[in-house]
Design a protein around this motif. Structure first.
Motif, PDB file in Angstrom:
ATOM      1  N   ILE A 383      31.636   3.230  15.984  1.00  0.00           N
ATOM      2  CA  ILE A 383      32.147   4.893  15.856  1.00  0.00           C
ATOM      3  C   ILE A 383      33.432   4.950  14.738  1.00  0.00           C
ATOM      4  O   ILE A 383      33.220   5.796  14.135  1.00  0.00           O
ATOM      5  CB  ILE A 383      32.320   5.358  17.347  1.00  0.00           C
ATOM      6  N   SER A 384      34.333   3.883  15.073  1.00  0.00           N
ATOM      7  CA  SER A 384      35.296   3.803  14.151  1.00  0.00           C
ATOM      8  C   SER A 384      35.017   3.621  12.565  1.00  0.00           C
ATOM      9  O   SER A 384      35.778   3.915  11.845  1.00  0.00           O
ATOM     10  CB  SER A 384      36.418   2.782  14.502  1.00  0.00           C
ATOM     11  N   GLY A 386      32.420   5.288  11.018  1.00  0.00           N
ATOM     12  CA  GLY A 386      32.166   6.318  10.854  1.00  0.00           C
ATOM     13  C   GLY A 386      30.730   6.724  11.120  1.00  0.00           C
ATOM     14  O   GLY A 386      29.932   8.088  10.554  1.00  0.00           O
ATOM     15  N   SER A 388      27.942   7.962  14.504  1.00  0.00           N
ATOM     16  CA  SER A 388      27.935   8.106  16.155  1.00  0.00           C
ATOM     17  C   SER A 388      26.698   8.918  16.552  1.00  0.00           C
ATOM     18  O   SER A 388      25.973   9.408  15.511  1.00  0.00           O
ATOM     19  CB  SER A 388      29.167   8.665  16.486  1.00  0.00           C
ATOM     20  N   PHE A 390      25.271  12.543  18.424  1.00  0.00           N
ATOM     21  CA  PHE A 390      25.856  13.562  19.052  1.00  0.00           C
ATOM     22  C   PHE A 390      24.560  14.079  19.906  1.00  0.00           C
ATOM     23  O   PHE A 390      23.444  14.139  19.364  1.00  0.00           O
ATOM     24  CB  PHE A 390      26.074  14.870  17.939  1.00  0.00           C
ATOM     25  N   SER A 446      26.896  11.201  10.674  1.00  0.00           N
ATOM     26  CA  SER A 446      27.943  10.663  10.002  1.00  0.00           C
ATOM     27  C   SER A 446      29.018  11.351  10.413  1.00  0.00           C
ATOM     28  O   SER A 446      29.157  12.714  10.240  1.00  0.00           O
ATOM     29  CB  SER A 446      27.780  10.791   8.119  1.00  0.00           C
ATOM     30  N   LEU A 447      30.227  10.790  10.842  1.00  0.00           N
ATOM     31  CA  LEU A 447      31.419  11.234  11.076  1.00  0.00           C
ATOM     32  C   LEU A 447      32.279  11.814   9.842  1.00  0.00           C
ATOM     33  O   LEU A 447      33.123  12.826  10.027  1.00  0.00           O
ATOM     34  CB  LEU A 447      32.389  10.453  12.008  1.00  0.00           C
ATOM     35  N   ASP A 448      31.826  11.569   8.773  1.00  0.00           N
ATOM     36  CA  ASP A 448      32.732  12.123   7.580  1.00  0.00           C
ATOM     37  C   ASP A 448      31.901  13.205   7.190  1.00  0.00           C
ATOM     38  O   ASP A 448      32.595  14.258   6.810  1.00  0.00           O
ATOM     39  CB  ASP A 448      32.303  10.900   6.331  1.00  0.00           C
ATOM     40  N   ARG A 450      29.663  14.998   8.943  1.00  0.00           N
ATOM     41  CA  ARG A 450      29.411  15.650  10.475  1.00  0.00           C
ATOM     42  C   ARG A 450      27.717  16.143  10.310  1.00  0.00           C
ATOM     43  O   ARG A 450      27.329  17.282  11.033  1.00  0.00           O
ATOM     44  CB  ARG A 450      30.100  16.966  10.724  1.00  0.00           C
TER      45      ARG A 450
END
Length: 487
Positions: A383-384, A386, A388, A390, A446-448, A450
């Motif tokens: 997750i760190s 980038g 995860s 949802f 992608s956490l970048d 979203r």
């Protein structure tokens, strides 16, 4: 499996029995009281309801509880022997002589004494080095503090072994390095108790008013920060030196009667007993115990979130319980739904109806989803980096009731795991009884940006392994359901 022998099955002895038993030890009890089995059974009932829920990891399977007519039978082969007989030195010394004739020389003999020094208990013993004060606080099955008070007869290795065994069942062993009558904590309690007796006797306050002064104020502060740290904060930015300079002169004021003891007359006893009846007589002792346990569990679980005080002790204990509690991808039987949660229902997970509240079913299933993500490689490191998952949609079915203390397990079937899509079906059980199901549909993001995207190749590979293993499982009943619109 280790074995503990409990000598004396009153409130304290029963608490020791519950603590050991619920942490996977076999427990043998010796108590000539014909009511001992009933009394310990009631203490154990409260402990089963409250203790397992303190941990966010599953406790070991419960040990076996047996009662013995002869003390020699109870202590033979025991790893730990806890003496909790009445506070009479002659009785305790007689007990030690009898049990040391029968017990393993390598066993630890702990005393629950609140007043006697260990050197007094060791006097005339067959093996002085085997006896140590291990003074608990009621309820023993919940409160972590144990005052460990040795003498020079006890080796450093023996003291370390004692502390390690106590930690293994969730205690906080406080090594009292110099013996003194009443040890440490009870000396504070005695001072407060003595002052309280004067306040009642002199008509200043009732028992209820004194209890309110404690529990509405400094009692809460002491529960999480003790005495000196509380006063350090009270000193403001200048700290403890400022506090001592500001409040030190008060020590010379005639505020307290700590050196005087009120005459313990029948009139004083009747006065205090009457006020206590008016304050709490509407509750039975068993009801008060459950109220106490509810409050203690709630406070200690709140401290867990801060990793502070008793909460830090519980977190450390959880960390010792967790390894091996849930399977990894390589350990799991992939032909079956995977165990993703195993724990007890805490007291603060129950609602006004006495069973697990709605939001906690969601929390339990969310924890199972988190664990499944870890199993396939979507852990904190991933997750760190980038990526995860949802949750896009969740559906919960409530099938049966579950109550505080119940040991629940959640098993997870992957209905779809390919590309950015992950579809999970969780089933919650108590034993073989299905309690609830939780269905979740998730998207890899992608956490970048979203936005949905494909996961890593390693996660794709892990999901493919699970899909292949669970391919023969039937589609679970209730999967895909929704709340139907009334006709």
């Amino acid at each position: 499996m280790k074995t503990a022998a409990i000598i004396g099955g009153g409130v304290i002895g029963g608490g020791w029995a519950a603590r050991f038993l619920l942490n996977g030890w076999n427990v043998r009890v010796f108590d000539p009281d014909p009511e001992a089995q009933r009394k310990i059974g009631e203490v154990l009932g409260n402990a089963r309801r409250s203790l397992p829920g303190l941990s966010d990891a599953p406790l070991p399977p419960e040990g076996a509880l047996t009662f013995h007519a002869e003390m020699a039978d109870a202590v033979q082969g025991a790893d730990w022997i806890q003496e909790s007989v009445p506070e009479r030195l002659d009785m305790k010394l007689k007990v030690y002589r009898g049990l040391q004739e029968a017990c393993d020389p390598g066993a630890i003999i702990g005393s629950s004494t609140s007043g006697f020094k260990p050197s007094e208990l060791q006097e005339g013993a067959l093996r002085s080095e085997q006896i140590v004060v291990t003074h608990p606080f009621n309820p023993v099955y919940l409160l972590p503090l144990i005052e460990v008070v040795p003498t020079k007869a006890n080796s450093a290795e023996f003291v370390a072994k004692t502390q390690d065994l106590l930690k293994s069942v969730g205690f906080f062993p406080l090594h009292v390095k110099k013996e003194i009558d009443a040890h440490i904590a009870d000396r504070f309690l005695e001072a407060v108790w003595r002052e309280a007796l004067w306040l009642v006797k002199d008509g200043i306050a009732t028992t209820e008013e004194i209890d309110e002064a404690i529990r509405m104020g400094f009692g809460i502060r002491w529960a999480q920060m003790g005495l000196f740290e509380t006063y350090r904060v009270a000193g403001g930015e200048a700290g403890m030196k400022h506090f001592m300079a500001q409040f030190g002169p008060a020590l010379e004021w005639p505020w307290t009667k700590l050196m005087d003891v009120p005459e313990f007359t029948d009139e004083l006893v009747d006065l205090i007993a009457g006020q206590s009846d008016a304050q709490s007589g509407m509750h039975s002792i068993r009801e008060l115990e459950r109220i106490r346990d509810n409050n203690l569990v709630g406070m200690m679980r709140a401290l867990k979130a801060q990793n502070w005080g008793a909460g830090a002790v519980l977190n450390a204990y959880d960390a010792a319980l967790k390894p091996g509690a849930l399977p990894t991808l390589d350990e799991a039987d992939l032909s079956q739904p995977i165990l993703t949660l195993s724990r007890a229902v805490p007291l603060d997970w129950t609602d006004y109806n006495g069973h697990m509240t709605e939001s906690k079913y969601l929390e339990a299933f969310a924890n199972s989803t988190d664990r499944f993500m870890e199993i396939i490689g979507c852990d904190s490191d991933y997750i760190s980096s980038g990526g995860s998952y949802f949750t896009a949609e969740t559906h919960i079915r409530h099938i049966d009731e579950t109550h505080a203390g119940a040991r629940i397990a959640v098993r997870t079937q992957m209905l779809l795991g390919a590309g950015k899509k992950l579809h999970l079906f969780h089933s919650m059980y108590e034993g073989d009884t299905l309690l609830a199901t939780g269905e979740s549909f998730l998207l890899h993001v992608s956490l970048d940006t979203r936005r949905p995207c494909a996961p890593s190749d390693a996660i794709e590979t892990a999901m493919a392994r699970i899909a292949e293993g669970q391919a023969e499982l039937p589609y679970p009943e209730g999967a895909g359901n929704a709340i139907r619109k009334p006709a």
